[in-house]
Design an enzyme around this catalytic site. Sequence first.
Site, PDB file in Angstrom:
ATOM      1  N   GLY A   1     -15.813  25.315   5.600  1.00  0.00           N
ATOM      2  CA  GLY A   1     -15.806  25.524   4.136  1.00  0.00           C
ATOM      3  C   GLY A   1     -14.451  25.960   3.614  1.00  0.00           C
TER       4      GLY A   1
ATOM      5  N   GLU B   1       3.552   1.228  -1.935  1.00  0.00           N
ATOM      6  CA  GLU B   1       4.463   0.369  -1.156  1.00  0.00           C
ATOM      7  C   GLU B   1       3.689  -0.631  -0.290  1.00  0.00           C
ATOM      8  OE1 GLU B   1       8.146   2.033   0.158  1.00  0.00           O
ATOM      9  OE2 GLU B   1       7.984   3.706  -1.258  1.00  0.00           O
TER      10      GLU B   1
ATOM     11  N   LEU C   1       8.372  -2.505  -9.869  1.00  0.00           N
ATOM     12  CA  LEU C   1       7.903  -3.864  -9.544  1.00  0.00           C
ATOM     13  C   LEU C   1       6.488  -4.081 -10.101  1.00  0.00           C
ATOM     14  CD1 LEU C   1       8.116  -6.558  -7.845  1.00  0.00           C
ATOM     15  CD2 LEU C   1       7.196  -5.265  -5.914  1.00  0.00           C
ATOM     16  N   SER C   2       5.562  -3.185  -9.765  1.00  0.00           N
ATOM     17  CA  SER C   2       4.143  -3.359 -10.110  1.00  0.00           C
ATOM     18  C   SER C   2       3.918  -3.362 -11.612  1.00  0.00           C
ATOM     19  CB  SER C   2       3.297  -2.242  -9.497  1.00  0.00           C
ATOM     20  OG  SER C   2       3.443  -2.228  -8.105  1.00  0.00           O
TER      21      SER C   2
ATOM     22  N   ILE D   1     -12.295  21.116  10.778  1.00  0.00           N
ATOM     23  CA  ILE D   1     -12.076  22.251  11.692  1.00  0.00           C
ATOM     24  C   ILE D   1     -12.052  23.570  10.906  1.00  0.00           C
ATOM     25  CG2 ILE D   1     -10.316  23.305  13.214  1.00  0.00           C
ATOM     26  CD1 ILE D   1      -9.782  20.389  14.242  1.00  0.00           C
TER      27      ILE D   1
ATOM     28  N   THR E   1       6.965   5.571  -9.310  1.00  0.00           N
ATOM     29  CA  THR E   1       7.291   6.899  -8.770  1.00  0.00           C
ATOM     30  C   THR E   1       8.696   7.266  -9.250  1.00  0.00           C
ATOM     31  OG1 THR E   1       6.026   6.319  -6.809  1.00  0.00           O
ATOM     32  CG2 THR E   1       7.443   8.260  -6.634  1.00  0.00           C
TER      33      THR E   1
HETATM   34  N1  CAA Z   1      11.516 -10.444   3.455  1.00  0.00           N
HETATM   35  C1  CAA Z   1      12.151 -11.482   2.836  1.00  0.00           C
HETATM   36  N2  CAA Z   1      11.478 -12.523   2.268  1.00  0.00           N
HETATM   37  C2  CAA Z   1      10.126 -12.507   2.327  1.00  0.00           C
HETATM   38  C3  CAA Z   1       9.405 -11.472   2.955  1.00  0.00           C
HETATM   39  C4  CAA Z   1      10.156 -10.417   3.542  1.00  0.00           C
HETATM   40  N3  CAA Z   1       9.553  -9.383   4.151  1.00  0.00           N
HETATM   41  N4  CAA Z   1       8.091 -11.712   2.845  1.00  0.00           N
HETATM   42  C5  CAA Z   1       7.962 -12.894   2.189  1.00  0.00           C
HETATM   43  N5  CAA Z   1       9.199 -13.364   1.891  1.00  0.00           N
HETATM   44  C6  CAA Z   1       9.520 -14.621   1.207  1.00  0.00           C
HETATM   45  C7  CAA Z   1       8.849 -15.799   1.917  1.00  0.00           C
HETATM   46  O1  CAA Z   1       9.671 -16.284   2.954  1.00  0.00           O
HETATM   47  C8  CAA Z   1       8.694 -16.814   0.798  1.00  0.00           C
HETATM   48  O2  CAA Z   1       9.945 -17.459   0.578  1.00  0.00           O
HETATM   49  P1  CAA Z   1      10.015 -19.015   0.090  1.00  0.00           P
HETATM   50  O3  CAA Z   1       9.207 -19.144  -1.151  1.00  0.00           O
HETATM   51  O4  CAA Z   1      11.470 -19.224  -0.119  1.00  0.00           O
HETATM   52  O5  CAA Z   1       9.435 -19.814   1.209  1.00  0.00           O
HETATM   53  C9  CAA Z   1       8.431 -15.938  -0.416  1.00  0.00           C
HETATM   54  O6  CAA Z   1       8.928 -14.620  -0.092  1.00  0.00           O
HETATM   55  C10 CAA Z   1       6.963 -15.843  -0.764  1.00  0.00           C
HETATM   56  O7  CAA Z   1       6.273 -15.391   0.380  1.00  0.00           O
HETATM   57  P2  CAA Z   1       4.679 -15.379   0.443  1.00  0.00           P
HETATM   58  O8  CAA Z   1       4.151 -16.748   0.112  1.00  0.00           O
HETATM   59  O9  CAA Z   1       4.279 -14.767   1.746  1.00  0.00           O
HETATM   60  O10 CAA Z   1       4.354 -14.427  -0.792  1.00  0.00           O
HETATM   61  P3  CAA Z   1       2.980 -13.953  -1.386  1.00  0.00           P
HETATM   62  O11 CAA Z   1       3.013 -14.132  -2.848  1.00  0.00           O
HETATM   63  O12 CAA Z   1       1.835 -14.505  -0.612  1.00  0.00           O
HETATM   64  O13 CAA Z   1       3.062 -12.345  -1.163  1.00  0.00           O
HETATM   65  C11 CAA Z   1       2.830 -10.270  -0.002  1.00  0.00           C
HETATM   66  C12 CAA Z   1       3.264 -11.753   0.050  1.00  0.00           C
HETATM   67  C13 CAA Z   1       3.144  -9.705   1.377  1.00  0.00           C
HETATM   68  C14 CAA Z   1       1.346 -10.132  -0.264  1.00  0.00           C
HETATM   69  C15 CAA Z   1       3.662  -9.536  -1.092  1.00  0.00           C
HETATM   70  O14 CAA Z   1       3.290  -9.973  -2.379  1.00  0.00           O
HETATM   71  C16 CAA Z   1       3.542  -8.045  -1.033  1.00  0.00           C
HETATM   72  O15 CAA Z   1       4.195  -7.387  -0.223  1.00  0.00           O
HETATM   73  N6  CAA Z   1       2.712  -7.435  -1.911  1.00  0.00           N
HETATM   74  C17 CAA Z   1       2.616  -5.996  -2.042  1.00  0.00           C
HETATM   75  C18 CAA Z   1       3.605  -5.488  -3.030  1.00  0.00           C
HETATM   76  C19 CAA Z   1       3.861  -4.015  -2.877  1.00  0.00           C
HETATM   77  O16 CAA Z   1       4.029  -3.512  -1.785  1.00  0.00           O
HETATM   78  N7  CAA Z   1       3.924  -3.325  -3.980  1.00  0.00           N
HETATM   79  C20 CAA Z   1       4.242  -1.938  -4.022  1.00  0.00           C
HETATM   80  C21 CAA Z   1       5.216  -1.690  -5.132  1.00  0.00           C
HETATM   81  S1  CAA Z   1       6.213  -0.251  -5.040  1.00  0.00           S
HETATM   82  C22 CAA Z   1       5.234   1.059  -5.324  1.00  0.00           C
HETATM   83  O17 CAA Z   1       4.277   1.211  -4.650  1.00  0.00           O
HETATM   84  C23 CAA Z   1       5.536   2.046  -6.406  1.00  0.00           C
HETATM   85  C24 CAA Z   1       6.485   3.083  -6.078  1.00  0.00           C
HETATM   86  O18 CAA Z   1       7.192   3.516  -6.963  1.00  0.00           O
HETATM   87  C25 CAA Z   1       6.596   3.680  -4.718  1.00  0.00           C
END
Ligand code: CAA
Length: 383
Positions: A341, A364, A126-127, A338, A159
């Site tokens: 060194g 995540e 995703l990122s 705890i 990952t």
């Molecule tokens: N479940 C379902 N839908 C959801 C939701 C959820 N938990 N959260 C938000 N939505 C929906 C909303 O209802 C909204 O829908 P509509 O447009 O239809 O109304 C839409 O998504 C947009 O919601 P927001 O306006 O709240 O979205 P935002 O752009 O402000 O972002 C955020 C919200 C929580 C900040 C989100 O962008 C987020 O979680 N960011 C972090 C991303 C992340 O965790 N990345 C890690 C990637 S994986 C990784 O780490 C690598 C790996 O390999 C392990």
Amino acid sequence: MSIIELTEEQRMIRDVARDFAENEIKPVAAELDRQGKFPTELVKKMAELGFMGIFVPEDYGGSGMDTFSYVLALEEICKACASTGVIMSVNNSLVCEPILRFGTEEQKREYLTPLARGEKLGCFSLSEPAAGSDAGSIRTTAIRKGDYYVVNGTKNWVTNGPEADIIVLFTSVDLSKKHHGITAFIVEKETPGVIVGKKEDKLGIKASGTSQLIFEGCRVPVQNRLGEEGEGFKIAMHTLDAGRIGIGAQAVGIAQAAFEEAVRYSKERESFGMQISKFQAIQFMLADMATQIEAARLLVWQAVIMQDRKMKFSKQAAMAKVFASETAMWVTTKAIQIHGGYGYTTEYPVERHFRDAKITEIYEGTSEIQRIVIANEVLKEFS
Ligand code: CAA
């Protein structure tokens, strides 16, 4: 001991995971970390034990257990080695989960089954270099050309990226639609145009691979689209809600490992003529460590029980992740303190646990993102 009573099946998988972790993972964890070596043999054994698709129904090659069972097993694996644990958690939570929930019957037969059996390894992409926390701003595009989409873009922080066979990939079919254009695909890594980019040299979880993935004119068949066009953001958010519980469990496992090392050391080490465990300065640290870990574990369990009961669990998953990851960071810091060194050296495992703990506050969804999720939910509840 906990007042939450586990079923026989849950106790069984936790005990199997505990034995495997103690006898086969723990003895090699420090060396895997030192070499930054992907634990191929351990992943193969986890597949044999059914750990790569614990909550996937048996019909699709999984173990057919509940998500709670998965979380119990994951804590045990992460206690021994957080790198091995994250390989397992990405395959279960971030790859099997969205295909199980959003995939077609054909996608489940073709991709979920080998992933859940551990014959194939998955990653979640995703990122991007300029879109991490702001996941709605990804720039990787998928343009439809007849029976294919042509994918172009660069993904970061994947990952399992270097080793995975299957990628759950997030793209945009229309950048002007912002998050409503985001569309998910299941992409085979061998598809021409998929390039594994820079492999990251990290502070911790060194035995798990993290890399860029680059897509250059990569043709992905329409039947590999996961969900409809524009559904990708919701698929990503749902998947991350579930994934965050797993990272909470990982953090609890790391904290528990460091805590046990600290207790053991405090009973062995003497200072001023007595065991250091006799000093209140040490006892207060141990008491706070034990309390924080128990609170973190209960938050993780609450979130996963809600998930298994099909309740809405976004807030509880975010609470579990932020509390457990900050607990892991704090507990591992105190565990080093705890040990004095010695704790700062590679002679004792607490420095590895400390380095491994840090990522749980970042991947995540950072701690700051978890607080945004919690605040949004709380404000909705009181509106
Ligand atoms: N479940 C379902 N839908 C959801 C939701 C959820 N938990 N959260 C938000 N939505 C929906 C909303 O209802 C909204 O829908 P509509 O447009 O239809 O109304 C839409 O998504 C947009 O919601 P927001 O306006 O709240 O979205 P935002 O752009 O402000 O972002 C955020 C919200 C929580 C900040 C989100 O962008 C987020 O979680 N960011 C972090 C991303 C992340 O965790 N990345 C890690 C990637 S994986 C990784 O780490 C690598 C790996 O390999 C392990």
